[in-house]
Design an enzyme around this catalytic site. Structure first.
Site, mmCIF file in Angstrom:
data_model
loop_
_atom_site.group_PDB
_atom_site.id
_atom_site.type_symbol
_atom_site.label_atom_id
_atom_site.label_comp_id
_atom_site.label_asym_id
_atom_site.label_seq_id
_atom_site.Cartn_x
_atom_site.Cartn_y
_atom_site.Cartn_z
ATOM 1 N N HIS A 396 23.029 6.259 8.427
ATOM 2 C CA HIS A 396 21.723 6.702 8.927
ATOM 3 C C HIS A 396 21.499 8.197 8.722
ATOM 4 O O HIS A 396 20.375 8.691 8.890
ATOM 5 C CB HIS A 396 21.588 6.347 10.410
ATOM 6 C CG HIS A 396 20.219 5.898 10.796
ATOM 7 N ND1 HIS A 396 19.067 6.410 10.232
ATOM 8 C CD2 HIS A 396 19.801 4.962 11.699
ATOM 9 C CE1 HIS A 396 18.012 5.827 10.771
ATOM 10 N NE2 HIS A 396 18.430 4.938 11.649
ATOM 11 N N ASP A 400 16.742 6.287 6.281
ATOM 12 C CA ASP A 400 16.184 5.610 7.439
ATOM 13 C C ASP A 400 15.945 4.142 7.104
ATOM 14 O O ASP A 400 16.194 3.692 5.975
ATOM 15 C CB ASP A 400 14.875 6.284 7.867
ATOM 16 C CG ASP A 400 15.094 7.733 8.285
ATOM 17 O OD1 ASP A 400 16.125 8.009 8.930
ATOM 18 O OD2 ASP A 400 14.249 8.577 7.950
#
Length: 430
Positions: A396, A400
């Site tokens: 992450h 995204d």
């Protein structure tokens, strides 16, 4: 001469001594297999750098040492024996925490002037007293013994000079040759542990554990999954597999199709083919897809290099070779280096949904699940179709959900477009 663990690549910084293939005092020819070394990438046999006699082992089985460290000494042909050893090796071994004395001190006995034993040694009562050998144990042996509550003084050593090896300790543990009371005392009175069966941790398992712990602790990981209708793929593969096996000698599984689709989509979504660096995100020019393989000694991840430039036929043949090597313990270092993305074909194990950990320093890992028959709404009706889940675990920090989801949808679309009557994608040509 000192024998050092050679540098094998920037990403491999240390290795664990798995097994010595030669013993102290044994003659070794140049390029003879000398020692098995386990790294986080692959098991390797290192050859002898010269011909001569192995005079000293500095790194015992189970010891982890950095690449470039001294692991043994040899009296090479044409070399003065006095020159082949020296304090530098002992100092380095001591710095690494390696026990260098166990092989030589155990079972040492006085010898006569011609090299024969049995010369009486003077004592206060003039009666020869039996010499008690001073046993020394490697750090790995001590750790394993402490873990299982084994009294090393009661273990019969089978190593050189009576040295207690890891295998000796494992044998005692497997045979249950120590009492539950002793084991409980060693485990601080933990009653549950007294009833537990314990398995020795293999070098490969220890390396996998370290890599997965790093993944879980350093990478903030997110996960997403989509469902794909691969009825067309099933039909295409069914129609090709017999002829493909006869022509190439390799089986045509679903895995090459998954790797080809992922590789093509990585070119379109470069963030998935990257690595996190504190100075920036490294976008890799090469698309090198690793494939998780369950081998007898643990999970291996051989690499299909340049997968975006190969069609399904080439990928299938390359995978057939790599998987056979992995399961035979014969992977070469080049087979496991340079991976930029991983495909984990958990469907081969019957899994329909899983969340694998990212393989650092990569950005993501794709799980391809089992293909199963399900009722699916098609238009205004219901049909029985072959469907599968595609799961993506991703870093992450790098991307995204939007970027990860776009990649998943692209892989799904490519797999769903494979059809006996549809347009044949370039990478699907076999």
């Amino acid at each position: 001469m000192r024998i050092e663990l050679p540098q094998v690549g920037e990403s491999v910084t240390e290795g664990m001594i798995g097994k010595w293939l030669k013993s102290v005092g044994e003659r070794v020819e140049k390029y003879d297999p000398l020692v098995e070394v386990v790294t986080d990438k692959v098991n390797m046999e290192f050859p002898s750098p010269a011909s001569g006699v192995l005079t000293r082992i500095l790194a015992q089985e189970g010891d982890t040492v950095p690449m470039g460290a001294a692991i043994a000494e040899m009296a090479a042909d044409g070399e003065d024996a006095a020159e082949s050893a020296g304090p530098a090796a002992d100092e380095q071994a001591e710095t690494q925490g390696i026990d260098t004395l166990g092989t030589y001190v155990a079972d040492a006995a006085p010898v006569g002037p011609t090299g024969s034993g049995g010369v009486p040694m003077a004592t206060d009562d003039a009666t020869p007293a039996p010499r008690q050998p001073r046993q020394r144990y490697s750090p790995a042996v001590r750790r394993l013994a402490a873990q299982h509550g084994v009294d090393l003084a009661r273990v019969a050593g089978t190593g050189m000079g009576g040295r207690v090896t890891l295998q000796d300790v494992r044998g005692v543990v497997e045979a249950g040759e120590f009492s539950a009371a002793e084991h409980g005392a060693a485990r601080s009175g933990d009653g549950a542990n007294e009833r537990a069966e314990r398995l020795a941790i293999t070098p490969v398992r220890r390396m996998i554990a370290a890599n997965m712990a790093r993944s879980a602790s350093e990478i903030p990981q997110a996960w997403s999954m989509v469902e794909a209708d691969v009825s067309g793929l099933v039909a295409v593969r069914e129609g090709l597999k017999a002829e493909f096996l006869e022509r190439t000698g390799a089986g045509l599984t679903f895995l090459p199709f998954f790797v080809a689709a992922a590789a093509a989509c990585l070119k379109e979504h470069p963030l998935l083919n990257s690595s996190w660096d504190e100075d920036g995100i490294a976008l890799h020019r090469e698309v090198n897809v690793g494939v998780a393989v369950a081998a007898p000694e643990g999970l291996m991840v051989p690499i299909v290099h340049g997968a975006d430039r190969l069609n399904v036929s080439a990928i299938a043949q390359r995978l057939d070779l790599l998987i056979k090597r992995a399961r035979a313990g014969r992977l070469e270092l080049a087979d496991v280096q340079g991976g930029t993305f991983t495909v984990n074909n958990t469907g081969a194990l019957g899994s329909v949904a899983s969340r694998p950990l990212v393989n650092p320093p990569q950005a993501a890992i794709l799980a391809t699940e089992a293909i199963v028959k399900r009722p699916v709404v098609v238009g205004d009706g219901i049909a029985i179709r072959s469907v599968m889940n595609l799961g993506l675990t991703f870093d992450h920090r790098i991307m995204d959900g939007a970027e990860a989801g776009a990649f998943l949808q692209a892989v799904k679309a490519r797999l769903e477009s494979i059809s006996p009557v549809g347009e044949v994608l370039p990478e699907v040509v076999v």
